[in-house]
Motif scaffolding. Structure first.
Motif, PDB file in Angstrom:
ATOM      1  N   LEU A   1       0.848  -1.193   0.000  1.00  0.00           N
ATOM      2  CA  LEU A   1       0.000   0.000   0.000  1.00  0.00           C
ATOM      3  C   LEU A   1       0.878   1.235   0.000  1.00  0.00           C
ATOM      4  CD1 LEU A   1      -2.920  -1.005   2.363  1.00  0.00           C
ATOM      5  CD2 LEU A   1      -2.634  -1.347  -0.084  1.00  0.00           C
ATOM      6  N   CYS A   2       0.710   2.020  -1.038  1.00  0.00           N
ATOM      7  CA  CYS A   2       1.612   3.130  -1.325  1.00  0.00           C
ATOM      8  C   CYS A   2       0.835   4.441  -1.291  1.00  0.00           C
ATOM      9  CB  CYS A   2       2.231   2.880  -2.709  1.00  0.00           C
ATOM     10  SG  CYS A   2       3.166   4.244  -3.409  1.00  0.00           S
ATOM     11  N   GLY A   3       1.325   5.413  -0.501  1.00  0.00           N
ATOM     12  CA  GLY A   3       0.658   6.708  -0.459  1.00  0.00           C
ATOM     13  C   GLY A   3       1.104   7.537   0.730  1.00  0.00           C
ATOM     14  N   LEU A   4       0.744   8.797   0.713  1.00  0.00           N
ATOM     15  CA  LEU A   4       1.093   9.735   1.781  1.00  0.00           C
ATOM     16  C   LEU A   4       0.145   9.581   2.970  1.00  0.00           C
ATOM     17  CD1 LEU A   4       1.799  12.897  -0.421  1.00  0.00           C
ATOM     18  CD2 LEU A   4       3.486  11.577   0.880  1.00  0.00           C
ATOM     19  N   PRO A   5       0.464  10.183   4.114  1.00  0.00           N
ATOM     20  CA  PRO A   5      -0.458  10.158   5.253  1.00  0.00           C
ATOM     21  C   PRO A   5      -1.820  10.727   4.866  1.00  0.00           C
ATOM     22  CG  PRO A   5       1.689  10.963   5.948  1.00  0.00           C
ATOM     23  CD  PRO A   5       1.744  10.862   4.459  1.00  0.00           C
ATOM     24  N   GLY A   6      -2.876  10.023   5.256  1.00  0.00           N
ATOM     25  CA  GLY A   6      -4.225  10.487   4.941  1.00  0.00           C
ATOM     26  C   GLY A   6      -4.759   9.996   3.612  1.00  0.00           C
ATOM     27  N   SER A   7      -3.989   9.190   2.894  1.00  0.00           N
ATOM     28  CA  SER A   7      -4.439   8.737   1.569  1.00  0.00           C
ATOM     29  C   SER A   7      -5.400   7.558   1.654  1.00  0.00           C
ATOM     30  CB  SER A   7      -3.236   8.371   0.697  1.00  0.00           C
ATOM     31  OG  SER A   7      -2.459   7.354   1.298  1.00  0.00           O
ATOM     32  N   GLY A   8      -5.532   6.944   2.821  1.00  0.00           N
ATOM     33  CA  GLY A   8      -6.489   5.849   2.976  1.00  0.00           C
ATOM     34  C   GLY A   8      -5.867   4.461   3.017  1.00  0.00           C
ATOM     35  N   LYS A   9      -4.581   4.375   3.294  1.00  0.00           N
ATOM     36  CA  LYS A   9      -3.893   3.074   3.297  1.00  0.00           C
ATOM     37  C   LYS A   9      -4.465   2.127   4.358  1.00  0.00           C
ATOM     38  CE  LYS A   9       0.195   4.819   4.001  1.00  0.00           C
ATOM     39  NZ  LYS A   9      -0.237   6.231   4.060  1.00  0.00           N
TER      40      LYS A   9
ATOM     41  N   VAL B   1      -0.627  11.274  15.185  1.00  0.00           N
ATOM     42  CA  VAL B   1       0.264  12.353  15.612  1.00  0.00           C
ATOM     43  C   VAL B   1      -0.108  13.600  14.827  1.00  0.00           C
ATOM     44  CG1 VAL B   1       2.191  10.853  16.261  1.00  0.00           C
ATOM     45  CG2 VAL B   1       1.995  11.646  13.906  1.00  0.00           C
ATOM     46  N   PRO B   2       0.154  14.773  15.385  1.00  0.00           N
ATOM     47  CA  PRO B   2      -0.157  16.003  14.637  1.00  0.00           C
ATOM     48  C   PRO B   2       0.747  16.161  13.423  1.00  0.00           C
ATOM     49  CG  PRO B   2       1.002  16.513  16.690  1.00  0.00           C
ATOM     50  CD  PRO B   2       0.673  15.059  16.742  1.00  0.00           C
ATOM     51  N   ILE B   3       0.120  16.297  12.268  1.00  0.00           N
ATOM     52  CA  ILE B   3       0.868  16.512  11.020  1.00  0.00           C
ATOM     53  C   ILE B   3       0.325  17.787  10.394  1.00  0.00           C
ATOM     54  CG2 ILE B   3       1.430  15.590   8.735  1.00  0.00           C
ATOM     55  CD1 ILE B   3       1.066  12.808   9.815  1.00  0.00           C
ATOM     56  N   THR B   4       1.170  18.752  10.176  1.00  0.00           N
ATOM     57  CA  THR B   4       0.749  20.053   9.655  1.00  0.00           C
ATOM     58  C   THR B   4       0.682  20.030   8.124  1.00  0.00           C
ATOM     59  OG1 THR B   4       3.002  20.906   9.463  1.00  0.00           O
ATOM     60  CG2 THR B   4       1.901  21.157  11.605  1.00  0.00           C
ATOM     61  N   ARG B   5       0.054  21.047   7.584  1.00  0.00           N
ATOM     62  CA  ARG B   5      -0.027  21.160   6.126  1.00  0.00           C
ATOM     63  C   ARG B   5       1.367  21.297   5.528  1.00  0.00           C
ATOM     64  NH1 ARG B   5      -4.110  22.707   2.560  1.00  0.00           N
ATOM     65  NH2 ARG B   5      -3.310  23.370   0.531  1.00  0.00           N
ATOM     66  N   GLY B   6       2.215  22.062   6.215  1.00  0.00           N
ATOM     67  CA  GLY B   6       3.579  22.229   5.709  1.00  0.00           C
ATOM     68  C   GLY B   6       4.319  20.900   5.633  1.00  0.00           C
TER      69      GLY B   6
ATOM     70  N   GLU C   1      -7.289  17.553   0.551  1.00  0.00           N
ATOM     71  CA  GLU C   1      -8.003  16.395   1.069  1.00  0.00           C
ATOM     72  C   GLU C   1      -7.145  15.627   2.079  1.00  0.00           C
ATOM     73  OE1 GLU C   1     -10.961  13.550   1.743  1.00  0.00           O
ATOM     74  OE2 GLU C   1     -10.987  15.609   0.988  1.00  0.00           O
ATOM     75  N   LEU C   2      -5.849  15.510   1.812  1.00  0.00           N
ATOM     76  CA  LEU C   2      -4.959  14.841   2.760  1.00  0.00           C
ATOM     77  C   LEU C   2      -4.953  15.577   4.102  1.00  0.00           C
ATOM     78  CD1 LEU C   2      -1.881  14.003   0.480  1.00  0.00           C
ATOM     79  CD2 LEU C   2      -3.640  12.419   1.286  1.00  0.00           C
ATOM     80  N   CYS C   3      -4.879  16.899   4.030  1.00  0.00           N
ATOM     81  CA  CYS C   3      -4.883  17.699   5.265  1.00  0.00           C
ATOM     82  C   CYS C   3      -6.195  17.531   6.023  1.00  0.00           C
ATOM     83  CB  CYS C   3      -4.646  19.171   4.937  1.00  0.00           C
ATOM     84  SG  CYS C   3      -2.984  19.535   4.321  1.00  0.00           S
ATOM     85  N   ARG C   4      -7.305  17.535   5.304  1.00  0.00           N
ATOM     86  CA  ARG C   4      -8.604  17.381   5.952  1.00  0.00           C
ATOM     87  C   ARG C   4      -8.694  16.039   6.670  1.00  0.00           C
ATOM     88  NH1 ARG C   4     -13.122  14.939   5.698  1.00  0.00           N
ATOM     89  NH2 ARG C   4     -12.498  13.672   3.910  1.00  0.00           N
ATOM     90  N   ARG C   5      -8.258  14.981   6.022  1.00  0.00           N
ATOM     91  CA  ARG C   5      -8.321  13.645   6.626  1.00  0.00           C
ATOM     92  C   ARG C   5      -7.405  13.534   7.841  1.00  0.00           C
ATOM     93  NH1 ARG C   5      -7.901   9.763   1.244  1.00  0.00           N
ATOM     94  NH2 ARG C   5      -9.815  10.460   0.195  1.00  0.00           N
ATOM     95  N   VAL C   6      -6.202  14.074   7.720  1.00  0.00           N
ATOM     96  CA  VAL C   6      -5.240  13.986   8.828  1.00  0.00           C
ATOM     97  C   VAL C   6      -5.762  14.763  10.040  1.00  0.00           C
ATOM     98  CG1 VAL C   6      -2.941  14.679   9.599  1.00  0.00           C
ATOM     99  CG2 VAL C   6      -3.223  13.533   7.399  1.00  0.00           C
ATOM    100  N   GLU C   7      -6.347  15.949   9.791  1.00  0.00           N
ATOM    101  CA  GLU C   7      -6.908  16.738  10.892  1.00  0.00           C
ATOM    102  C   GLU C   7      -8.060  15.999  11.565  1.00  0.00           C
ATOM    103  OE1 GLU C   7      -7.980  20.447   9.190  1.00  0.00           O
ATOM    104  OE2 GLU C   7      -5.898  21.109   8.877  1.00  0.00           O
ATOM    105  N   ALA C   8      -8.923  15.369  10.751  1.00  0.00           N
ATOM    106  CA  ALA C   8     -10.051  14.618  11.312  1.00  0.00           C
ATOM    107  C   ALA C   8      -9.558  13.421  12.125  1.00  0.00           C
ATOM    108  CB  ALA C   8     -10.973  14.161  10.183  1.00  0.00           C
TER     109      ALA C   8
END
Length: 243
Positions: A86-94, A204-209, A187-194
């Motif tokens: 499963l390949c993707g950034l944080p919040g991508s749904g892995k 863990v807290p992950i910022t947009r930056g 969308e990644l930011c929205r999912r990570v915040e949720a």
């Protein structure tokens, strides 16, 4: 005093020892060596009462006195060994997809984030993550050799990582799938915040930056690379289109 009875004159007797149980390694070697036997041939009028050990195909369905038959059916119906990346950034749904696949296939799911959280290790501990992923990969290969399907939730940001796992699985004669999950930065930011607000395990807290920096490092798999991997079985494709 009674005389000792000469050995030649001793009363003869015989002892019937029970057959040893068929262990899994022995069973699989027998399965590989034994030809498949159609159901109709296993037991017909006038045939032998017991299906021999070399004819395991329909033993449990034909009324043989093979005591190992019930669990053989369980072993025979398990999924084929298969590696899923499963390949993707944080919040991508892995993790969402991994849990769904692990339940449906079934498969063993190995997620570094969850293990690090349970062990009380910071998810930003790069050295620990590297050690854990290397151990997971060794364990995954052991499971594949035993015929088990495995899902790795490593993210696989670099093509070299994905290539290593693809070649490793192919070396074991095992199909390997690559699932690339993508979404916009917003969308990644929205999912990570949720996810952080929900306070689930391993969050863990992950910022947009941070996500924007991760996106710069991430090597997106192209069509040429995706074509090197195996397609999912037909019965799994419709469900995965809705991921």
């Amino acid at each position: 005093m009674a005389r000792d009875t000469p050995l030649a004159a001793a009363t003869s007797f015989s002892v019937t020892l029970p057959e040893p149980p068929i262990t899994l390694p022995r069973y699989h070697s027998m399965r590989q060596a034994a030809p498949a036997v159609p159901h109709a041939q296993c037991r017909q009028p006038g045939s032998a009462k017991t299906v021999s050990a070399s004819r395991l195909g329909c033993a449990s369905m034909c009324g043989s006195d093979d005591r190992a038959a019930p669990w053989r059916q369980l072993v025979d119906t398990r999924p084929e060994p298969r590696l899923i990346l499963l390949c993707g950034l944080p919040g991508s749904g892995k993790t969402t997809l991994a849990k769904r696949l692990a339940h449906a296939m079934p498969a063993v799911r190995l997620c570094p984030d969850e293990w690090m959280a349970d062990l009380g290790v910071s998810l930003f501990d790069v050295e620990m993550r590297d050690r854990l992923e290397r151990r997971f990969w060794a364990h995954a290969q052991e499971l594949l050799r035993l015929g088990q399907a495995v899902i790795l939730e490593f993210g696989f940001w670099a093509r070299t990582e994905r290539e290593e796992k693809r070649l490793g699985a192919r070396g074991l004669g095992v199909p390997v799938e690559l699932h690339y999950l993508s979404a916009s930065i917003d969308e990644l930011c929205r999912r990570v915040e949720a996810r952080s607000a929900a306070g689930g395990r391993g969050t863990v807290p992950i910022t947009r930056g941070m996500i924007e920096d991760y996106a710069q490092l991430f090597e997106v798999p192209g069509d040429d690379e995706l074509g090197l991997f195996d397609e999912p079985p037909a019965d799994r494709r419709p469900a995965e289109r809705n991921q």
